[in-house]
Write a protein that holds these residues in place. Structure first.
Motif, PDB file in Angstrom:
ATOM      1  N   VAL A 140       0.946  -1.101   0.051  1.00  0.00           N
ATOM      2  CA  VAL A 140      -0.029   0.189  -0.221  1.00  0.00           C
ATOM      3  C   VAL A 140       0.882   1.317  -0.033  1.00  0.00           C
ATOM      4  N   ASP A 141       1.908   1.255   0.726  1.00  0.00           N
ATOM      5  CA  ASP A 141       3.024   2.306   0.718  1.00  0.00           C
ATOM      6  C   ASP A 141       3.525   2.610  -0.679  1.00  0.00           C
ATOM      7  N   ARG A 142       3.895   1.346  -1.132  1.00  0.00           N
ATOM      8  CA  ARG A 142       4.580   1.476  -2.391  1.00  0.00           C
ATOM      9  C   ARG A 142       3.529   2.005  -3.636  1.00  0.00           C
ATOM     10  N   LEU A 143       2.391   1.495  -3.515  1.00  0.00           N
ATOM     11  CA  LEU A 143       1.627   1.917  -4.562  1.00  0.00           C
ATOM     12  C   LEU A 143       1.067   3.365  -4.361  1.00  0.00           C
ATOM     13  N   GLY A 144       0.891   3.757  -3.089  1.00  0.00           N
ATOM     14  CA  GLY A 144       0.454   5.319  -2.861  1.00  0.00           C
ATOM     15  C   GLY A 144       1.472   6.201  -3.274  1.00  0.00           C
ATOM     16  N   ALA A 145       2.939   5.687  -3.273  1.00  0.00           N
ATOM     17  CA  ALA A 145       3.825   6.535  -3.937  1.00  0.00           C
ATOM     18  C   ALA A 145       3.731   6.749  -5.167  1.00  0.00           C
ATOM     19  N   LEU A 146       3.341   5.380  -5.886  1.00  0.00           N
ATOM     20  CA  LEU A 146       3.201   5.284  -7.490  1.00  0.00           C
ATOM     21  C   LEU A 146       1.920   6.145  -7.860  1.00  0.00           C
ATOM     22  N   PHE A 147       1.111   6.214  -7.149  1.00  0.00           N
ATOM     23  CA  PHE A 147      -0.088   7.015  -7.590  1.00  0.00           C
ATOM     24  C   PHE A 147      -0.112   8.290  -7.002  1.00  0.00           C
ATOM     25  N   GLY A 148       0.853   8.877  -6.092  1.00  0.00           N
ATOM     26  CA  GLY A 148       0.800  10.371  -5.737  1.00  0.00           C
ATOM     27  C   GLY A 148      -0.273  10.416  -4.776  1.00  0.00           C
ATOM     28  N   THR A 149      -0.671   9.387  -4.085  1.00  0.00           N
ATOM     29  CA  THR A 149      -1.734   9.274  -2.923  1.00  0.00           C
ATOM     30  C   THR A 149      -1.266   8.750  -1.591  1.00  0.00           C
ATOM     31  N   ALA A 150       0.116   9.170  -1.183  1.00  0.00           N
ATOM     32  CA  ALA A 150       0.542   8.390  -0.127  1.00  0.00           C
ATOM     33  C   ALA A 150      -0.091   8.996   1.265  1.00  0.00           C
ATOM     34  N   ASP A 151      -0.713  10.051   1.191  1.00  0.00           N
ATOM     35  CA  ASP A 151      -1.603  10.396   2.535  1.00  0.00           C
ATOM     36  C   ASP A 151      -2.689   9.519   2.695  1.00  0.00           C
ATOM     37  N   ALA A 152      -3.516   9.316   1.588  1.00  0.00           N
ATOM     38  CA  ALA A 152      -4.598   8.516   1.525  1.00  0.00           C
ATOM     39  C   ALA A 152      -4.044   7.067   1.996  1.00  0.00           C
ATOM     40  N   ALA A 153      -2.925   6.334   1.469  1.00  0.00           N
ATOM     41  CA  ALA A 153      -2.486   5.125   2.030  1.00  0.00           C
ATOM     42  C   ALA A 153      -2.056   5.204   3.530  1.00  0.00           C
ATOM     43  N   THR A 154      -1.518   6.265   3.860  1.00  0.00           N
ATOM     44  CA  THR A 154      -1.181   6.462   5.398  1.00  0.00           C
ATOM     45  C   THR A 154      -2.395   6.594   6.248  1.00  0.00           C
ATOM     46  N   LYS A 155      -3.507   7.020   5.907  1.00  0.00           N
ATOM     47  CA  LYS A 155      -4.661   6.930   6.594  1.00  0.00           C
ATOM     48  C   LYS A 155      -5.380   5.580   6.640  1.00  0.00           C
ATOM     49  N   TRP A 156      -5.269   5.073   5.495  1.00  0.00           N
ATOM     50  CA  TRP A 156      -5.999   3.469   5.521  1.00  0.00           C
ATOM     51  C   TRP A 156      -4.934   2.550   6.135  1.00  0.00           C
ATOM     52  N   LYS A 157      -3.773   2.721   6.381  1.00  0.00           N
ATOM     53  CA  LYS A 157      -2.938   1.865   7.160  1.00  0.00           C
ATOM     54  C   LYS A 157      -3.123   1.917   8.578  1.00  0.00           C
ATOM     55  N   SER A 158      -3.750   3.091   8.846  1.00  0.00           N
ATOM     56  CA  SER A 158      -4.058   3.521  10.420  1.00  0.00           C
ATOM     57  C   SER A 158      -5.068   2.773  10.817  1.00  0.00           C
ATOM     58  N   GLY A 159      -6.134   3.031   9.881  1.00  0.00           N
ATOM     59  CA  GLY A 159      -7.415   2.313  10.202  1.00  0.00           C
ATOM     60  C   GLY A 159      -7.188   0.628  10.048  1.00  0.00           C
ATOM     61  N   PHE A 160      -6.270   0.093   9.391  1.00  0.00           N
ATOM     62  CA  PHE A 160      -6.084  -1.225   9.096  1.00  0.00           C
ATOM     63  C   PHE A 160      -5.501  -1.735  10.451  1.00  0.00           C
ATOM     64  N   ASP A 161      -4.608  -1.078  10.747  1.00  0.00           N
ATOM     65  CA  ASP A 161      -3.877  -1.443  12.137  1.00  0.00           C
ATOM     66  C   ASP A 161      -4.837  -1.672  13.349  1.00  0.00           C
ATOM     67  N   THR A 162      -5.680  -0.576  13.435  1.00  0.00           N
ATOM     68  CA  THR A 162      -6.783  -0.675  14.546  1.00  0.00           C
ATOM     69  C   THR A 162      -7.751  -1.843  14.445  1.00  0.00           C
TER      70      THR A 162
END
Length: 275
Positions: A140-162
């Protein structure tokens, strides 16, 4: 998961049909694209702002959505249990032709053929399809960087961890005697053992279990067998006393990865004797 392939002659014919349709440039062709390729309709917008992503299956699609992609087109419908049974339609090739990125897995060799047949300039991105939480977040981190959507990827990871932490805690609470259960896992479902805090004492697949493997795995005395629902070979360890649990890897049409973990946790909870 089974290896996937698409018949090349079908792709060549579809490519020719697509080129012929484009050459005619009639209103009918335009209306077909509008209905069949709705997920890719934003291709006229700047790709850097909202990338158009085409994926081979819902699994890649869920990774793309988690990384922040909003315009995602899935080639193989979720209803197709075995991807080799699916023949891409002209609308699929049209979607690929308009894509900024095409996501595929290394065991899906037809992805490059789809891109080639459609004449797309999209970037082919190989995705490591594994629901292990660490691997998911890395992709998800890698794809977020490719898509230019790193902020959205970080937000998703936070919800995923919870969510993952909650499911893991719930499963630990129902483990018999509070101990880590011994399990045998199909090679593509080991992530679910980690979710349950189980100990993997052996793996099998993707081929059917041989008599020698049967004897070896049964001797481990596992409490559970974690089977792959998408490529089940039937009862893996008959007469061993182990309870077999079907684990689903693919997300649904909503491309939401979290229900995959929730559903696995529910099945594991029942198998471990929880309510």
């Amino acid at each position: 998961m089974a290896r996937t392939r698409v018949r090349i002659p079908a792709l060549v014919a579809l490519s020719a049909a697509l080129l012929l349709t484009a050459a005619c440039g009639g209103d009918k062709a335009g209306s077909d694209k509008a209905s069949d390729d709705a997920p890719a309709k934003s291709s006229g917008e700047p790709g850097k702002d909202r990338p158009v992503v085409v994926v081979t299956t819902t699994w890649e699609g869920a990774f793309a959505k988690a990384a922040g992609a909003e315009d995602v087109k899935v080639i193989v419908p979720q209803s197709v249990h075995h991807a080799p049974d699916y023949d891409p339609k002209p609308s699929d090739l049209a979607a690929v032709a308009k894509a900024d990125f095409v996501l595929y897995a290394p065991f899906e060799p037809y992805a490059a053929k789809i891109k080639e047949a459609a004449g797309s300039k999209a970037k082919l991105v190989e995705v490591n399809l594994d629901n292990d939480p660490d691997k998911v977040k890395a992709e998800v981190d890698r794809l977020g960087a490719l898509f230019g959507t790193a902020d959205a990827a970080t937000k998703w990871k936070s919800g995923f961890d919870t969510e993952y932490g909650k499911l893991n805690k719930d499963l630990q609470a129902v483990r018999p005697g509070g101990k880590s259960p011994a399990v045998v896992s199909q090679v593509f479902t080991a992530w679910s053992a980690k979710l349950a805090g189980a100990t993997v004492v052996g793996t099998y697949g993707p081929e059917a279990v041989t008599p020698a493997q049967l004897a070896e795995l049964s001797a481990k005395k596992p409490a559970l067998v974690l089977d792959n629902a998408h490529m089940s070979t039937g009862t893996v360890l008959p007469d061993s006393g182990a309870r077999q649990v079907k684990i689903v890897n693919y997300p649904g049409e909503d491309l939401d990865l979290l229900p995959v973990y929730r559903n696995a946790a529910a099945e594991l909870k029942k198998a471990l004797g929880g309510s």
